[in-house]
Write a protein that holds these residues in place. Sequence first.
Motif, PDB file in Angstrom:
ATOM      1  N   MET A 198       0.822  -1.210   0.000  1.00 17.96           N
ATOM      2  CA  MET A 198       0.000   0.000   0.000  1.00 17.96           C
ATOM      3  C   MET A 198       0.860   1.267   0.000  1.00 17.96           C
ATOM      4  N   LYS A 199       2.191   1.080  -0.148  1.00 13.81           N
ATOM      5  CA  LYS A 199       3.074   2.237  -0.003  1.00 13.81           C
ATOM      6  C   LYS A 199       3.397   2.919  -1.332  1.00 13.81           C
ATOM      7  N   THR A 200       3.761   2.113  -2.309  1.00 13.56           N
ATOM      8  CA  THR A 200       4.142   2.695  -3.594  1.00 13.56           C
ATOM      9  C   THR A 200       2.987   3.453  -4.229  1.00 13.56           C
ATOM     10  N   PRO A 201       3.317   4.464  -5.046  1.00 12.34           N
ATOM     11  CA  PRO A 201       2.261   5.219  -5.733  1.00 12.34           C
ATOM     12  C   PRO A 201       1.497   4.336  -6.710  1.00 12.34           C
ATOM     13  N   LYS A 202       2.171   3.315  -7.223  1.00 16.73           N
ATOM     14  CA  LYS A 202       1.514   2.406  -8.144  1.00 16.73           C
ATOM     15  C   LYS A 202       0.403   1.639  -7.431  1.00 16.73           C
ATOM     16  N   ALA A 203       0.728   1.185  -6.238  1.00 19.25           N
ATOM     17  CA  ALA A 203      -0.264   0.449  -5.457  1.00 19.25           C
ATOM     18  C   ALA A 203      -1.449   1.342  -5.093  1.00 19.25           C
ATOM     19  N   ALA A 204      -1.150   2.605  -4.804  1.00 20.41           N
ATOM     20  CA  ALA A 204      -2.226   3.542  -4.475  1.00 20.41           C
ATOM     21  C   ALA A 204      -3.158   3.716  -5.660  1.00 20.41           C
ATOM     22  N   LYS A 205      -2.587   3.742  -6.827  1.00 20.16           N
ATOM     23  CA  LYS A 205      -3.403   3.869  -8.042  1.00 20.16           C
ATOM     24  C   LYS A 205      -4.322   2.668  -8.198  1.00 20.16           C
ATOM     25  N   LYS A 206      -3.783   1.498  -7.923  1.00 14.14           N
ATOM     26  CA  LYS A 206      -4.590   0.288  -8.050  1.00 14.14           C
ATOM     27  C   LYS A 206      -5.697   0.260  -7.003  1.00 14.14           C
ATOM     28  N   ARG A 207      -5.340   0.745  -5.831  1.00 12.87           N
ATOM     29  CA  ARG A 207      -6.347   0.834  -4.779  1.00 12.87           C
ATOM     30  C   ARG A 207      -7.510   1.692  -5.242  1.00 12.87           C
ATOM     31  N   ASP A 208      -7.194   2.821  -5.843  1.00 12.12           N
ATOM     32  CA  ASP A 208      -8.241   3.699  -6.355  1.00 12.12           C
ATOM     33  C   ASP A 208      -9.056   3.020  -7.449  1.00 12.12           C
ATOM     34  N   ALA A 209      -8.355   2.255  -8.269  1.00 13.13           N
ATOM     35  CA  ALA A 209      -9.062   1.561  -9.351  1.00 13.13           C
ATOM     36  C   ALA A 209     -10.053   0.551  -8.780  1.00 13.13           C
ATOM     37  N   ILE A 210      -9.640  -0.100  -7.701  1.00 12.68           N
ATOM     38  CA  ILE A 210     -10.542  -1.063  -7.053  1.00 12.68           C
ATOM     39  C   ILE A 210     -11.756  -0.347  -6.473  1.00 12.68           C
ATOM     40  N   LEU A 211     -11.514   0.783  -5.837  1.00 15.21           N
ATOM     41  CA  LEU A 211     -12.633   1.553  -5.292  1.00 15.21           C
ATOM     42  C   LEU A 211     -13.605   1.963  -6.386  1.00 15.21           C
ATOM     43  N   ALA A 212     -13.053   2.457  -7.486  1.00 14.91           N
ATOM     44  CA  ALA A 212     -13.908   2.894  -8.591  1.00 14.91           C
ATOM     45  C   ALA A 212     -14.706   1.720  -9.147  1.00 14.91           C
ATOM     46  N   ALA A 213     -14.039   0.575  -9.284  1.00 14.69           N
ATOM     47  CA  ALA A 213     -14.723  -0.610  -9.792  1.00 14.69           C
ATOM     48  C   ALA A 213     -15.826  -1.035  -8.833  1.00 14.69           C
ATOM     49  N   ALA A 214     -15.526  -0.990  -7.546  1.00 17.02           N
ATOM     50  CA  ALA A 214     -16.532  -1.369  -6.545  1.00 17.02           C
ATOM     51  C   ALA A 214     -17.751  -0.451  -6.643  1.00 17.02           C
ATOM     52  N   ALA A 215     -17.497   0.851  -6.762  1.00 15.03           N
ATOM     53  CA  ALA A 215     -18.606   1.802  -6.871  1.00 15.03           C
ATOM     54  C   ALA A 215     -19.463   1.488  -8.092  1.00 15.03           C
ATOM     55  N   ARG A 216     -18.785   1.211  -9.196  1.00 14.39           N
ATOM     56  CA  ARG A 216     -19.498   0.954 -10.439  1.00 14.39           C
ATOM     57  C   ARG A 216     -20.401  -0.270 -10.311  1.00 14.39           C
ATOM     58  N   VAL A 217     -19.851  -1.348  -9.752  1.00 14.42           N
ATOM     59  CA  VAL A 217     -20.629  -2.584  -9.627  1.00 14.42           C
ATOM     60  C   VAL A 217     -21.744  -2.424  -8.597  1.00 14.42           C
ATOM     61  N   VAL A 218     -21.388  -1.850  -7.451  1.00 11.49           N
ATOM     62  CA  VAL A 218     -22.362  -1.703  -6.372  1.00 11.49           C
ATOM     63  C   VAL A 218     -23.536  -0.815  -6.796  1.00 11.49           C
ATOM     64  N   ALA A 219     -23.263   0.203  -7.588  1.00 13.93           N
ATOM     65  CA  ALA A 219     -24.332   1.109  -8.025  1.00 13.93           C
ATOM     66  C   ALA A 219     -25.408   0.362  -8.794  1.00 13.93           C
ATOM     67  N   VAL A 220     -25.025  -0.747  -9.402  1.00 16.79           N
ATOM     68  CA  VAL A 220     -25.987  -1.502 -10.206  1.00 16.79           C
ATOM     69  C   VAL A 220     -26.578  -2.677  -9.415  1.00 16.79           C
ATOM     70  N   LYS A 221     -25.717  -3.423  -8.712  1.00 14.69           N
ATOM     71  CA  LYS A 221     -26.181  -4.662  -8.109  1.00 14.69           C
ATOM     72  C   LYS A 221     -26.531  -4.566  -6.633  1.00 14.69           C
ATOM     73  N   GLY A 222     -26.129  -3.522  -5.981  1.00 10.49           N
ATOM     74  CA  GLY A 222     -26.440  -3.416  -4.562  1.00 10.49           C
ATOM     75  C   GLY A 222     -25.374  -4.035  -3.680  1.00 10.49           C
ATOM     76  N   TYR A 223     -25.594  -4.003  -2.404  1.00 12.36           N
ATOM     77  CA  TYR A 223     -24.579  -4.437  -1.444  1.00 12.36           C
ATOM     78  C   TYR A 223     -24.379  -5.955  -1.412  1.00 12.36           C
ATOM     79  N   ALA A 224     -25.408  -6.676  -1.071  1.00 12.95           N
ATOM     80  CA  ALA A 224     -25.266  -8.123  -0.884  1.00 12.95           C
ATOM     81  C   ALA A 224     -25.020  -8.845  -2.204  1.00 12.95           C
ATOM     82  N   GLU A 225     -25.617  -8.331  -3.277  1.00 13.24           N
ATOM     83  CA  GLU A 225     -25.523  -9.012  -4.565  1.00 13.24           C
ATOM     84  C   GLU A 225     -24.175  -8.813  -5.242  1.00 13.24           C
ATOM     85  N   THR A 226     -23.401  -7.881  -4.761  1.00 11.88           N
ATOM     86  CA  THR A 226     -22.079  -7.652  -5.352  1.00 11.88           C
ATOM     87  C   THR A 226     -21.060  -8.603  -4.735  1.00 11.88           C
ATOM     88  N   THR A 227     -20.398  -9.372  -5.564  1.00 19.00           N
ATOM     89  CA  THR A 227     -19.395 -10.297  -5.038  1.00 19.00           C
ATOM     90  C   THR A 227     -18.001  -9.719  -5.267  1.00 19.00           C
TER      91      THR A 227
END
Lengths: 236, 236
Positions: free
Chosen positions: A1-30
């Motif tokens: 979680m230290k390198t800037p590259k890892a931080a970028k990936k972390r953000d990408a995961i957050l963005a992906a989570a938001a995108r999926v969750v916005a459509v499928k909801g909390y429990a339905e998102t795996t």
Amino acid sequence: MKTPKAAKKRDAILAAAARVVAVKGYAETTLAEIGEAAGTFAGSLYYYFANKDALIEEVLNIGTTSVSRPVEEALDRLQPDAPAWHRIKSALDAHMQQMLVGNDYISAYWKIVDQVPEEMRERHRQHPRAYGNLWRNLMREGQAAGIVRPEVDPNLAQLFLLGATIYALDWYRPNGTLSPRDVSDRLADMFFRGVAPADAALGPLPTDKPAARKRKTATTAPAKQAPAGRKARTAP
Amino acid sequence: MKTPKAAKKRDAILAAAARVVAVKGYAETTLAEIGEAAGTFAGSLYYYFANKDALIEEVLNIGTTSVSRPVEEALDRLQPDAPAWHRIKSALDAHMQQMLVGNDYISAYWKIVDQVPEEMRERHRQHPRAYGNLWRNLMREGQAAGIVRPEVDPNLAQLFLLGATIYALDWYRPNGTLSPRDVSDRLADMFFRGVAPADAALGPLPTDKPAARKRKTATTAPAKQAPAGRKARTAP
DNA sequence: GTCTATAGCGTGATAGAC
DNA sequence: GTCTATCACGCTATAGAC
């Protein structure tokens, strides 16, 4: 979680989570779906987040900030002596713009606020509460400036106004004829001037049938900020 | 499912499902919980319902009817020549009363409309659509009677008004100082008269910073009923 | 740092006793 | 009609290879 590259990936995961969750909801998102949307795998997410809920909670926090911060910034950009009407309308424009621009974090927020585990919602509750306060204060400013009638309850006014904007998330279509600013303009018009013409004969309230009005007579006391009980999303 | 006794139990299961779902949501509610709340067991539910979704869908249908039918009945009880203001206010009173009275089916409905599987929501969509129509027509009646300004879009007005009432499900507390009728009274007041005093100087809209207004210029066309795209709960 | 394999659990649904 | 036992599946989370 230290390198800037890892931080970028972390953000990408957050963005992906938001995108999926916005459509499928909390429990339905795996986690597998989030991983795939982020170009990685379910197991890998655990390097960046402690567990599913930690990830989701961060999505939630970004969601609220994505609305409240632009509104605060819009207010800060105004002259210190800007009239109350100016301030309220600018805040509403910014609010509506953010709500309807298609931000995944905001869509995800309103999709799952009342789906997430109780403790998480509890921990989160301060955000919407502070935002509700901002709007209550704007209503009071309006009253002080004479553009909001003194007998209007600032809290109820804020709840009605924001309620109308939240529901817009459900019915607004970005490809329709209305821009977010159009929605904001029309809502402000109805909210401040009312839908009735100035000379409308609304008369006294329709007289109820004898049986209809049997609740306690409380009418004037201001609405307390939800003392307890019942279900509740997270009322600002 | 033939005996009257079995029908009673079926209803008890539905009621139990509504009660649990209103709190825990769609995915988080297990058949075991519903069974326990109904005094029976998960496996037994399959004698009355084909599967979990069939049970939930029936809860959803009862939820919408629980609001729309009382509203229709309230309108039917009025004299045929009742003024538009009378009709709209009566409808709003009935609507608000049902929304806030603590009906589990209604709470469950708004908790899970945007959680249930897509096909189910699709099948269900006619209900809220018809109810939205009822309100659009009431707005048009208001315009014909001169109590709603002609330049107000009936569809937007209905969406703003109902949005405010839906959000009330989140913030309203039955033990507070406001009865459902109080909420209805205040909402009607703000909606028709506006929060601003008649002589308020709202002036022209605040002039935007040059960069702010860059969307297409569409302003007047009426909002189409959601042609396509995006997420969506189920806009009436 | 990132992926693979898999443990461990909870769920919807079914079969069959009573 | 109603309950008990159980199956099959999909999920979160972890352990360990690379």
